[in-house]
Write a protein that holds these residues in place. Structure first.
Motif, PDB file in Angstrom:
ATOM      1  N   GLU A 183      32.967  48.788  48.373  1.00  0.00           N
ATOM      2  CA  GLU A 183      33.520  48.388  49.669  1.00  0.00           C
ATOM      3  C   GLU A 183      34.943  48.914  49.858  1.00  0.00           C
ATOM      4  OE1 GLU A 183      32.124  46.873  52.338  1.00  0.00           O
ATOM      5  OE2 GLU A 183      30.275  47.226  51.210  1.00  0.00           O
ATOM      6  N   GLN A 184      35.722  48.893  48.789  1.00  0.00           N
ATOM      7  CA  GLN A 184      37.093  49.399  48.878  1.00  0.00           C
ATOM      8  C   GLN A 184      37.091  50.892  49.206  1.00  0.00           C
ATOM      9  OE1 GLN A 184      39.364  49.100  45.252  1.00  0.00           O
ATOM     10  NE2 GLN A 184      41.297  49.580  46.265  1.00  0.00           N
ATOM     11  N   ALA A 185      36.235  51.650  48.537  1.00  0.00           N
ATOM     12  CA  ALA A 185      36.163  53.090  48.799  1.00  0.00           C
ATOM     13  C   ALA A 185      35.701  53.370  50.223  1.00  0.00           C
ATOM     14  CB  ALA A 185      35.229  53.759  47.790  1.00  0.00           C
ATOM     15  N   LEU A 186      34.733  52.608  50.711  1.00  0.00           N
ATOM     16  CA  LEU A 186      34.241  52.795  52.078  1.00  0.00           C
ATOM     17  C   LEU A 186      35.317  52.470  53.106  1.00  0.00           C
ATOM     18  CD1 LEU A 186      30.621  51.348  51.782  1.00  0.00           C
ATOM     19  CD2 LEU A 186      31.279  53.748  52.004  1.00  0.00           C
ATOM     20  N   HIS A 187      36.097  51.438  52.837  1.00  0.00           N
ATOM     21  CA  HIS A 187      37.197  51.090  53.738  1.00  0.00           C
ATOM     22  C   HIS A 187      38.252  52.200  53.740  1.00  0.00           C
ATOM     23  CE1 HIS A 187      36.493  47.110  55.417  1.00  0.00           C
ATOM     24  NE2 HIS A 187      35.902  46.775  54.290  1.00  0.00           N
ATOM     25  N   GLN A 188      38.516  52.772  52.584  1.00  0.00           N
ATOM     26  CA  GLN A 188      39.544  53.808  52.491  1.00  0.00           C
ATOM     27  C   GLN A 188      39.199  55.030  53.331  1.00  0.00           C
ATOM     28  OE1 GLN A 188      39.895  53.599  47.959  1.00  0.00           O
ATOM     29  NE2 GLN A 188      41.964  54.193  48.528  1.00  0.00           N
ATOM     30  N   VAL A 189      37.904  55.330  53.443  1.00  0.00           N
ATOM     31  CA  VAL A 189      37.494  56.513  54.214  1.00  0.00           C
ATOM     32  C   VAL A 189      36.975  56.136  55.600  1.00  0.00           C
ATOM     33  CG1 VAL A 189      36.977  57.823  52.125  1.00  0.00           C
ATOM     34  CG2 VAL A 189      35.144  56.541  53.246  1.00  0.00           C
ATOM     35  N   ASP A 190      37.171  54.869  55.989  1.00  0.00           N
ATOM     36  CA  ASP A 190      36.807  54.398  57.322  1.00  0.00           C
ATOM     37  C   ASP A 190      35.309  54.514  57.587  1.00  0.00           C
ATOM     38  OD1 ASP A 190      37.412  53.234  59.750  1.00  0.00           O
ATOM     39  OD2 ASP A 190      37.832  55.129  60.764  1.00  0.00           O
ATOM     40  N   LEU A 191      34.511  54.127  56.590  1.00  0.00           N
ATOM     41  CA  LEU A 191      33.058  54.141  56.751  1.00  0.00           C
ATOM     42  C   LEU A 191      32.426  52.780  56.482  1.00  0.00           C
ATOM     43  CD1 LEU A 191      31.940  57.544  55.141  1.00  0.00           C
ATOM     44  CD2 LEU A 191      31.929  56.937  57.572  1.00  0.00           C
ATOM     45  N   ALA A 192      33.236  51.743  56.381  1.00  0.00           N
ATOM     46  CA  ALA A 192      32.697  50.423  56.047  1.00  0.00           C
ATOM     47  C   ALA A 192      31.702  49.943  57.106  1.00  0.00           C
ATOM     48  CB  ALA A 192      33.826  49.419  55.875  1.00  0.00           C
ATOM     49  N   ASP A 193      31.979  50.251  58.372  1.00  0.00           N
ATOM     50  CA  ASP A 193      31.089  49.794  59.431  1.00  0.00           C
ATOM     51  C   ASP A 193      29.850  50.668  59.582  1.00  0.00           C
ATOM     52  OD1 ASP A 193      32.519  51.959  60.329  1.00  0.00           O
ATOM     53  OD2 ASP A 193      32.662  51.242  62.394  1.00  0.00           O
ATOM     54  N   ARG A 194      29.790  51.762  58.798  1.00  0.00           N
ATOM     55  CA  ARG A 194      28.617  52.648  58.841  1.00  0.00           C
ATOM     56  C   ARG A 194      27.892  52.637  57.501  1.00  0.00           C
ATOM     57  NH1 ARG A 194      29.522  56.132  63.255  1.00  0.00           N
ATOM     58  NH2 ARG A 194      27.328  56.699  63.026  1.00  0.00           N
ATOM     59  N   ARG A 195      28.158  51.645  56.683  1.00  0.00           N
ATOM     60  CA  ARG A 195      27.657  51.627  55.298  1.00  0.00           C
ATOM     61  C   ARG A 195      26.141  51.756  55.201  1.00  0.00           C
ATOM     62  NH1 ARG A 195      29.598  46.582  56.261  1.00  0.00           N
ATOM     63  NH2 ARG A 195      31.454  46.840  54.953  1.00  0.00           N
ATOM     64  N   ASN A 196      25.414  51.300  56.213  1.00  0.00           N
ATOM     65  CA  ASN A 196      23.949  51.334  56.166  1.00  0.00           C
ATOM     66  C   ASN A 196      23.359  52.551  56.867  1.00  0.00           C
ATOM     67  OD1 ASN A 196      23.629  48.896  54.695  1.00  0.00           O
ATOM     68  ND2 ASN A 196      24.066  47.731  56.561  1.00  0.00           N
ATOM     69  N   GLU A 197      24.221  53.460  57.318  1.00  0.00           N
ATOM     70  CA  GLU A 197      23.750  54.699  57.955  1.00  0.00           C
ATOM     71  C   GLU A 197      23.190  55.637  56.884  1.00  0.00           C
ATOM     72  OE1 GLU A 197      23.216  56.322  61.615  1.00  0.00           O
ATOM     73  OE2 GLU A 197      24.851  54.884  61.450  1.00  0.00           O
ATOM     74  N   MET A 246      22.431  59.158  55.068  1.00  0.00           N
ATOM     75  CA  MET A 246      23.219  60.374  54.895  1.00  0.00           C
ATOM     76  C   MET A 246      22.737  61.488  55.823  1.00  0.00           C
ATOM     77  SD  MET A 246      25.602  59.803  52.593  1.00  0.00           S
ATOM     78  CE  MET A 246      26.070  61.448  52.014  1.00  0.00           C
ATOM     79  N   SER A 247      21.443  61.556  56.072  1.00  0.00           N
ATOM     80  CA  SER A 247      20.883  62.623  56.902  1.00  0.00           C
ATOM     81  C   SER A 247      21.321  62.525  58.354  1.00  0.00           C
ATOM     82  CB  SER A 247      19.360  62.610  56.824  1.00  0.00           C
ATOM     83  OG  SER A 247      18.851  61.361  57.282  1.00  0.00           O
ATOM     84  N   ARG A 248      21.804  61.360  58.780  1.00  0.00           N
ATOM     85  CA  ARG A 248      22.161  61.162  60.181  1.00  0.00           C
ATOM     86  C   ARG A 248      23.662  61.316  60.429  1.00  0.00           C
ATOM     87  NH1 ARG A 248      19.326  55.999  62.732  1.00  0.00           N
ATOM     88  NH2 ARG A 248      20.166  57.075  64.572  1.00  0.00           N
ATOM     89  N   LEU A 249      24.408  61.653  59.393  1.00  0.00           N
ATOM     90  CA  LEU A 249      25.859  61.744  59.525  1.00  0.00           C
ATOM     91  C   LEU A 249      26.282  63.107  60.063  1.00  0.00           C
ATOM     92  CD1 LEU A 249      27.042  60.133  56.162  1.00  0.00           C
ATOM     93  CD2 LEU A 249      26.582  59.009  58.345  1.00  0.00           C
ATOM     94  N   SER A 250      27.387  63.122  60.783  1.00  0.00           N
ATOM     95  CA  SER A 250      28.006  64.389  61.156  1.00  0.00           C
ATOM     96  C   SER A 250      28.615  65.016  59.906  1.00  0.00           C
ATOM     97  CB  SER A 250      29.096  64.149  62.201  1.00  0.00           C
ATOM     98  OG  SER A 250      30.171  63.396  61.628  1.00  0.00           O
ATOM     99  N   GLY A 251      29.002  66.279  60.014  1.00  0.00           N
ATOM    100  CA  GLY A 251      29.597  66.945  58.855  1.00  0.00           C
ATOM    101  C   GLY A 251      30.857  66.254  58.380  1.00  0.00           C
ATOM    102  N   GLY A 252      31.701  65.814  59.320  1.00  0.00           N
ATOM    103  CA  GLY A 252      32.937  65.125  58.947  1.00  0.00           C
ATOM    104  C   GLY A 252      32.686  63.801  58.277  1.00  0.00           C
ATOM    105  N   MET A 253      31.710  63.042  58.777  1.00  0.00           N
ATOM    106  CA  MET A 253      31.387  61.749  58.164  1.00  0.00           C
ATOM    107  C   MET A 253      30.809  61.935  56.778  1.00  0.00           C
ATOM    108  SD  MET A 253      29.849  59.589  61.367  1.00  0.00           S
ATOM    109  CE  MET A 253      29.408  58.222  60.304  1.00  0.00           C
TER     110      MET A 253
END
Length: 248
Positions: A116-130, A132-139
């Motif tokens: 959770e700490q790592a996800l918060h650091q990269v601003d992906l905590a709210d997308r944690r259940n997305e 990988m195949s649906r992510l943009s290149g930046g995400m």
């Protein structure tokens, strides 16, 4: 983590890429600059224990990496993000980062918090259940950064981590690095302004040898007027290259 390379030699079949390289890395952020083909990726793969040295020594803290057994002993304390990293398309972001934490042997009772700490650091905590195949290149790149830093490994190696990030995300990445000052970080990039913003030290590699090793301030002092580049650090980089490679 304290890293020591001594007379390091690395080759692909008969082609020598690094020959007699000496380098010490300590906590702080070191920028790694150099043109394509300079040996940067080979150096990072060697440091990450992906590719054993052909000759010389690689020491991580007190461990001299001489075999797969010793490599495994230190690998759990290394976070490595290659320029092109693999991922399972069906894997969710959280599972992707948790797998990295598991590989790094983050204790079970701390693993969820570390993820959770790592996800918060990269601003992906709210997308944690997305997935990988649906992510943009930046995400997806930000998920890779979370992979590299989860569990706070002693050595973090990042190969072109800001590729695909927009300006706001690059600023956020710089903030993440500023929080890793107690970690030994090696950052390879072609973006010299990222080096100027976050690195304590810079190493310039060319044809498998070190052209410069010092602080960003010391390097900037090499930049003379008339050289290509918009900043002293860019001009210094061009000054350090062989004359035949300075022309744009």
């Amino acid at each position: 983590m304290h890293v020591q390379l001594s007379k390091l030699r690395q080759a692909y079949r008969s082609r020598v890429v690094l020959d007699g390289l000496d380098l010490t890395l300590k906590p702080g952020v070191t920028g790694l600059l150099g043109p394509n083909g300079a040996g940067k990726t080979t150096l990072m793969r060697t440091l990450a224990t992906v590719q054993p040295p052909v000759g010389g020594t690689l020491t991580l803290d007190e461990t001299n990496v001489t075999s797969e057994r010793t490599a495994q002993a230190v690998r759990r304390r290394i976070g490595y993000l290659p320029q092109k990293f693999g991922w399972d398309p069906g894997m969710r972001i959280r599972d992707f980062v948790e797998y990295a934490a598991w590989l790094r042997e983050v204790p079970d009772d701390h693993r969820s918090q570390a993820v959770e700490q790592a996800l918060h650091q990269v601003d992906l905590a709210d997308r944690r259940n997305e997935r990988m195949s649906r992510l943009s290149g930046g995400m997806r790149q930000r998920a890779g950064i979370a992979w590299a830093i989860v569990g706070r490994p002693g050595l973090v190696i990042l190969d072109e981590p800001t590729v695909g990030l927009d300006p706001r995300q690059r600023l956020q990445f710089r903030r993440i690095l500023s929080e890793l000052k107690d970690t030994t970080v090696l950052l390879s990039t072609h973006l010299i302004d990222d080096v100027a913003a976050v690195c304590d030290r810079v190493v310039v590699l060319h044809s498998g040898r070190i052209l410069f090793d010092g602080t960003t301030t010391e390097m900037a002092a090499h930049g003379r007027e008339g050289m290509p580049g918009g900043t002293p650090l860019e001009r210094a980089y061009m000054e350090l290259l062989p004359a035949e490679e300075r022309h744009l």
